[in-house]
Design an enzyme around this catalytic site. Structure first.
Site, PDB file in Angstrom:
ATOM      1  N   CYS A   1       0.846  -1.200   0.000  1.00  0.00           N
ATOM      2  CA  CYS A   1       0.000   0.000   0.000  1.00  0.00           C
ATOM      3  C   CYS A   1       0.885   1.257   0.000  1.00  0.00           C
ATOM      4  O   CYS A   1       1.587   1.501  -0.969  1.00  0.00           O
ATOM      5  CB  CYS A   1      -0.957  -0.049   1.178  1.00  0.00           C
ATOM      6  SG  CYS A   1      -2.367   1.044   1.015  1.00  0.00           S
TER       7      CYS A   1
ATOM      8  N   HIS B   1      -3.347  -5.887   0.935  1.00  0.00           N
ATOM      9  CA  HIS B   1      -2.673  -6.078   2.223  1.00  0.00           C
ATOM     10  C   HIS B   1      -2.559  -7.554   2.609  1.00  0.00           C
ATOM     11  O   HIS B   1      -3.470  -8.083   3.249  1.00  0.00           O
ATOM     12  CB  HIS B   1      -3.453  -5.348   3.317  1.00  0.00           C
ATOM     13  CG  HIS B   1      -3.359  -3.867   3.245  1.00  0.00           C
ATOM     14  ND1 HIS B   1      -2.397  -3.148   3.905  1.00  0.00           N
ATOM     15  CD2 HIS B   1      -4.101  -2.961   2.570  1.00  0.00           C
ATOM     16  CE1 HIS B   1      -2.553  -1.856   3.656  1.00  0.00           C
ATOM     17  NE2 HIS B   1      -3.578  -1.718   2.841  1.00  0.00           N
TER      18      HIS B   1
ATOM     19  N   GLU C   1      -0.716  -8.678   4.943  1.00  0.00           N
ATOM     20  CA  GLU C   1      -0.577  -8.754   6.402  1.00  0.00           C
ATOM     21  C   GLU C   1      -1.913  -8.663   7.114  1.00  0.00           C
ATOM     22  O   GLU C   1      -2.002  -8.956   8.303  1.00  0.00           O
ATOM     23  CB  GLU C   1       0.394  -7.656   6.887  1.00  0.00           C
ATOM     24  CG  GLU C   1      -0.191  -6.263   7.066  1.00  0.00           C
ATOM     25  CD  GLU C   1      -0.447  -5.498   5.771  1.00  0.00           C
ATOM     26  OE1 GLU C   1      -0.280  -6.092   4.675  1.00  0.00           O
ATOM     27  OE2 GLU C   1      -0.843  -4.321   5.844  1.00  0.00           O
TER      28      GLU C   1
END
Lengths: 228, 83
Positions: free
Chosen positions: A87, A195, A197
């Site tokens: 990002c 994302h 994560e």
């Protein structure tokens, strides 16, 4: 494997990244404040988290890209060590010239925050070796400026060198060639808007991001064993 | 001292969704003659005069102020009026 999660003023996914590396993967990880340049040599992998570094002033990622710690990150990358930018981290990597292209305002201008289906278009990288090429995975996106742009020559280069790693199944933001994530020519710097994560356990709605981190650790271990 | 104004615009081939939204808004206000709108930004700098002034401003534009992948820039240099 020891990760540094770089924290800029305005980063806000640093804890998620740290959690994924430390708690879910069970590897070593530190949150490294951007002014602590000079000690990145102790780390095996660098993680640039999402957020709004420097309030997205001027252009998203532009100010962070000029910070001193970027020199350290460039050195780290030039040694072939892994760098993952997610990002805002992806925006920083393009602004710093570690990855080609730029991230622009989403085509429809709105900030978008939802899950997207991605296609793994290259599983021959240290970040994606545990995926199958062509596999569809579900990762969350959360961005207002994720519209990847590059000129035609650069796009041809990306395609010829197999640098496009993830594409959107239903392009949400107007990115050229549905691009969601790319690597550099060497394959050790990955930038992506979605994302991984935030998708490391089913409690979060998807654990498809976990394999990315696991691939990284596995490849690092194998190369470490060979080089040791 | 010089007053420098840097004008940054998206390259002509690059889609400008903000500009498009502005154009459509102007059209919906009845300004049907507006065929296109492009959004850019200006940055005003006060710079001490010195050798290579223009070269150094160009460098600033290339390194930070504009992103040459998506943006064009130009700048004007004026003598700062002493107050």
């Amino acid at each position: 494997m020891k990760f540094a999660v770089i924290v800029f003023p305005g980063s806000n996914c640093d804890r998620d990244m740290y959690y994924a590396a430390k708690e879910v993967l069970g590897e070593e990880a530190d949150l490294v404040w951007y002014e602590s340049a000079g000690n990145l040599g102790n780390y095996d992998g660098i993680l640039l988290p999402g957020g709004f570094s420097y309030g997205d002033y001027l252009r998203s990622g532009a100010v962070a890209a000029t910070s001193e710690i970027m020199q350290q990150i460039k050195e780290h990358a030039s040694k072939g060590k892994p760098v993952l930018g997610v990002c805002n981290g992806f925006q920083v990597l393009t602004e710093a010239g570690l990855l080609p292209g730029a991230l622009m305002r989403n085509e429809k201008l709105s900030f978008m925050c939802h899950f997207e289906d991605l296609i793994v278009t290259n599983n021959e990288t240290m970040f994606t070796s545990l995926f199958q090429t062509g596999e569809t995975i579900k990762l969350p996106i959360a961005h207002g400026e994720g519209n990847y742009f590059c000129d035609e020559t650069t796009l041809k280069d990306l395609q010829a060198n197999n640098q496009i790693v993830f594409t959107y199944e239903n392009n949400p933001n107007g990115s050229v060639a549905d691009i969601a994530g790319i690597v550099n020519k060497k394959g050790n710097v990955l930038g992506m808007m979605p994302h991984p994560e935030r998708a490391v356990e089913m409690l979060l709605g998807s654990d498809d991001g976990l394999k990315l981190f696991q691939s990284l650790v596995q490849n690092w271990r194998e190369s470490y064993v060979v080089n040791a | 001292m010089r007053n420098v104004t840097v004008y940054i615009t998206l390259k002509s081939g690059v889609l400008d969704p903000q500009g498009k939204a502005i154009q459509e808004s102007l059209n919906s206000l009845g300004y049907d003659e507006v065929q296109s709108a492009r959004v850019g930004k200006t940055i005003s700098l006060q710079i001490e005069d010195g050798p290579n002034l223009e070269k150094r401003i160009t460098e600033m534009c290339e390194k930070l102020l504009a992103n040459p992948v998506i943006e064009d820039y130009r700048f004007d240099v004026e003598e700062a009026v002493q107050s």
